[in-house]
Scaffold this active site. Structure first.
Site, PDB file in Angstrom:
ATOM      1  N   THR A 179      18.541  73.740 -15.677  1.00  0.00           N
ATOM      2  CA  THR A 179      19.766  72.771 -15.524  1.00  0.00           C
ATOM      3  C   THR A 179      21.041  73.370 -15.558  1.00  0.00           C
ATOM      4  O   THR A 179      21.682  74.300 -14.912  1.00  0.00           O
ATOM      5  CB  THR A 179      19.795  71.570 -16.439  1.00  0.00           C
ATOM      6  OG1 THR A 179      19.275  71.692 -17.709  1.00  0.00           O
ATOM      7  CG2 THR A 179      18.427  70.677 -15.786  1.00  0.00           C
ATOM      8  N   LYS A 202      13.045  76.310 -20.252  1.00  0.00           N
ATOM      9  CA  LYS A 202      14.387  76.065 -19.736  1.00  0.00           C
ATOM     10  C   LYS A 202      14.888  75.135 -21.094  1.00  0.00           C
ATOM     11  O   LYS A 202      14.239  74.709 -21.770  1.00  0.00           O
ATOM     12  CB  LYS A 202      14.489  75.308 -18.706  1.00  0.00           C
ATOM     13  CG  LYS A 202      14.076  73.983 -18.218  1.00  0.00           C
ATOM     14  CD  LYS A 202      14.763  72.827 -18.841  1.00  0.00           C
ATOM     15  CE  LYS A 202      16.287  72.781 -18.647  1.00  0.00           C
ATOM     16  NZ  LYS A 202      16.830  71.305 -18.881  1.00  0.00           N
ATOM     17  N   THR A 204      17.196  69.026 -21.616  1.00  0.00           N
ATOM     18  CA  THR A 204      15.878  68.731 -21.940  1.00  0.00           C
ATOM     19  C   THR A 204      15.278  70.605 -22.305  1.00  0.00           C
ATOM     20  O   THR A 204      15.818  71.176 -21.384  1.00  0.00           O
ATOM     21  CB  THR A 204      14.839  68.028 -20.996  1.00  0.00           C
ATOM     22  OG1 THR A 204      15.375  66.889 -21.075  1.00  0.00           O
ATOM     23  CG2 THR A 204      13.501  68.402 -21.374  1.00  0.00           C
ATOM     24  N   GLU A 208      24.473  76.132 -25.976  1.00  0.00           N
ATOM     25  CA  GLU A 208      25.856  75.818 -25.462  1.00  0.00           C
ATOM     26  C   GLU A 208      26.949  76.623 -26.518  1.00  0.00           C
ATOM     27  O   GLU A 208      27.080  76.230 -27.728  1.00  0.00           O
ATOM     28  CB  GLU A 208      26.240  74.396 -25.558  1.00  0.00           C
ATOM     29  CG  GLU A 208      25.308  73.671 -24.531  1.00  0.00           C
ATOM     30  CD  GLU A 208      25.260  72.315 -24.945  1.00  0.00           C
ATOM     31  OE1 GLU A 208      24.619  71.494 -24.172  1.00  0.00           O
ATOM     32  OE2 GLU A 208      25.846  71.587 -25.966  1.00  0.00           O
ATOM     33  N   ASN A 226      30.863  69.801 -24.320  1.00  0.00           N
ATOM     34  CA  ASN A 226      30.442  68.541 -24.208  1.00  0.00           C
ATOM     35  C   ASN A 226      31.385  67.363 -24.321  1.00  0.00           C
ATOM     36  O   ASN A 226      31.408  66.461 -24.262  1.00  0.00           O
ATOM     37  CB  ASN A 226      29.383  68.478 -25.623  1.00  0.00           C
ATOM     38  CG  ASN A 226      28.448  69.083 -25.593  1.00  0.00           C
ATOM     39  OD1 ASN A 226      27.453  68.649 -24.593  1.00  0.00           O
ATOM     40  ND2 ASN A 226      28.114  70.091 -26.287  1.00  0.00           N
ATOM     41  N   SER A 244      31.592  63.307 -17.423  1.00  0.00           N
ATOM     42  CA  SER A 244      30.472  63.256 -16.504  1.00  0.00           C
ATOM     43  C   SER A 244      30.966  62.655 -14.870  1.00  0.00           C
ATOM     44  O   SER A 244      32.123  61.791 -15.253  1.00  0.00           O
ATOM     45  CB  SER A 244      29.560  62.651 -17.075  1.00  0.00           C
ATOM     46  OG  SER A 244      29.874  61.273 -17.505  1.00  0.00           O
TER      47      SER A 244
END
Lengths: 409, 409
Positions: free
Chosen positions: B157, B183, B194, B281, B404, B409
């Site tokens: 992802t 992943k 995930t 991240e 983040n 989004s």
């Protein structure tokens, strides 16, 4: 000192005198900046005390001392320094505690086990054993009934504003006052920024009953806030009751007036705790997390703290992003009973998901408007029972990283 | 896609064919970017399976399905899509699972309860029920023994690099191979990113013994890493054993060769898990946290995770700051037995504090040099017992906040 938090209250509130309490705060040379770093309160004979301390299993020397004397239930003074936490200082730290306690006991003419102390600031650096004791005589000459702002300044470390709160309550015909000061703004480099709270009342109430009220009030306030989920070695909340308000002594938790006193203590504690969150490192938004429908209040509280401590939830709020998926994630990871298909999530008063699905005809506009504000509310209803809880936190921003990573200790 | 993590391995490792396993990966239109978003593996008849899933109490529909069929212990295929997590999608999500499973069962000629699935990507957005099933026939024509890189790409992802690992082991005269893909890169907006891992071996081993090996290996690998302490609703690790290596079947955990197979599985799992951390991240440093001297291994692990999850420790490492006070704080808040005056802390091989005090003649230069590197080691010895544990994490940087919080989004 960093710029004042955008979430700070307009000003330090006017705190009234509390019969039997005198306070003083001043610089004593522990802070290189020359700012206030010592706070002393002298308490009238007969003052009862209750306390609540860090759950850390590596507490500081001052916390060890306060825990040891608390069963005595009496206090005649409290001595708090900022600029040095006296934590991780071994035997040298114990000696500093001994000298400070002995000096204060001599000065105020009381037994050592009625001298309460706390320290906050850099760790791993011993303070010369008699340094704090040597500063007490001069500071004691400044004691007065209304030097609250100096007192609040004396306990600040990386706080960007001094914190105070006051409430009153009626016990029979008597009006009692509860006033307190606090410090804390999360954990800041290079210190372990500690949360300290000192609350004073003139109510007449013996130590065991006072302790019962404080324990419950702390659960609903200082233990219901989080900035980064990190726990200091020195967190301390002390509550002193001088007994000079003229009320009929509250001998049990069920006496008339005990509820009113509890409400005032809880409100002062909550006001102070929320001010700590509003001074959270890098905070740009104040967040209230309400969980309902849990199988119990304890379960709701653990779910609420899981949401409030989630870096993904906190960064979403910083980004003004109605990312309810992250709230679902945080509910799921709390380890408490939850059912994906009964879960409902809201921001402000706007439900974004119900019964495990985005709501029909979801309109993002009012949610986006709520998230643009400074005071954010997140709600999660688990749909399982009657348990509920509320906790408070702040968002996670570049400011937090800058404060904690960009500057070397 | 974001820039490749500075901590990424040089390249995707060459993964050999595993007898009885064919894989394929390709774009199927779930990702708007047009990148790979579907991965299928076909497994020979008789393949045993073991699994480990998220501890979230709000798991996704695919996790529910896999848990339900796992007691059967047999697998003929696994179908994994990225781009959509099929989480928080209610009845629609269940229908997508049903259709996908039925389509794969028909295509590969096996019972539904031998079809394993996983999904990762955006949440709360249903996938049309037969969408994934409709893409399987075309993808199955691309199955081959060596399309591992396509497979690894099919499950990404927000990962910045595909992740693979391989080891071999001897069981008697037979050489068996263990290869896997994974992943994950923490949790990324707008998804709940995930962690998925799929490991394949040609060893002959029945499902219950395989499960015992996997459970232990996952504890030491995927469950010993943390990026931000947040837990996905969809975390899944599956281990498939085709039994075609020609080894004597391992009927118990104590059979000769079981230890060697376990070691290979554990190393593949650990390699993949560490690659997930290296893709954390905003990560700029890879951190190993070793705790020793605890009262038990479990206790050591909880202390190590408390250190690895502390925002203050992670920001200190980002700032290359030897702030051992924050490590002490994180030890204290873990809630495990600890004694301030027995605690020792090191960075790399350099002790900075022992017996609750800064070490005599502490020289910061070698510590500072260690902290300037990319691979950081933090050690804490509690001085109480024999318990030890190691966990892995990354630092907390402005990059994490940017990913983040800064993008909606």
């Amino acid at each position: 000192m960093a710029q004042k938090s955008p979430l700070a209250p307009e000003r330090f509130p006017p705190l009234p005198p509390i019969a039997g309490v005198e306070v003083a705060g001043a610089p004593c040379g522990l802070k290189e900046s020359g700012r206030h770093d010592l706070f002393v309160a002298r308490l009238a004979p007969g003052t009862a005390v209750a306390g609540s301390f860090t759950r850390s299993l590596c507490p500081s020397a001052p916390v060890d001392w306060c825990r040891r004397i608390l069963p005595g239930g009496r206090a005649r003074c409290v001595v708090v320094n900022s600029g040095n936490a006296n934590a991780f200082t071994g035997k040298a730290g114990d000696r500093t505690v001994e000298h400070t306690v002995r000096g204060a006991a001599q000065l105020f003419g009381c037994p050592a086990d009625e001298v309460y102390i706390a320290s906050t600031g850099v760790i791993g650096v011993p303070v010369p054993a008699d340094y704090i004791a040597s500063k007490l005589p001069a500071l004691s000459r400044r004691l007065s009934a209304d030097a609250w702002l100096d007192a609040a300044r004396g306990i600040m470390t990386t706080d960007t504003f001094p914190k105070g709160a006051v409430r009153t309550a009626r016990i029979g015909d008597a009006e009692v006052t509860v006033a307190g000061i606090a410090k804390g703004s999360g954990m800041i480099a290079p210190d372990m920024a500690t949360m300290l709270g000192f609350i004073f009342t003139d109510a007449a109430i013996p130590a065991p009953v006072l302790q019962a009220l404080l324990t419950r009030a702390v659960d609903d306030s200082f233990n219901s806030i989080t900035v980064d989920g990190d726990t200091s070695t020195s967190d301390t909340v002390l509550l002193f009751a001088t007994g000079q308000a003229g009320n009929a002594v509250l001998t049990t938790r069920d006496d008339p007036g005990a509820d009113a006193l509890y409400a005032a203590i809880r409100e002062v504690a909550l006001d102070l705790a929320q001010q700590v969150v509003r001074d959270g490192e890098g905070a740009s938004k104040f967040i209230e997390v309400q969980v309902s429908g849990a199988v119990s209040d304890d379960s709701a509280r653990r779910v609420a703290l899981s949401i409030a401590n989630s870096p993904l939830v906190k960064t979403a709020i910083a980004g003004e992003d109605a990312n309810w998926g992250r709230v679902v994630m945080a509910v799921g990871k709390a380890g408490e009973p939850a059912d994906r298909d009964k879960l409902a999530i809201r921001f402000g008063d706007h439900w974004v998901a119900k019964d495990g699905l985005p709501v029909d005809g979801y309109d993002e506009a009012p949610v986006a408007a709520h998230l643009k504000g400074q005071d954010i509310r997140i709600g999660a209803d688990l749909g399982l029972g009657e348990g509920c809880a509320t906790v408070w936190t702040c968002d996670l921003t570049h400011g937090y990283i800058s404060i904690n990573a960009d500057y070397r200790s």
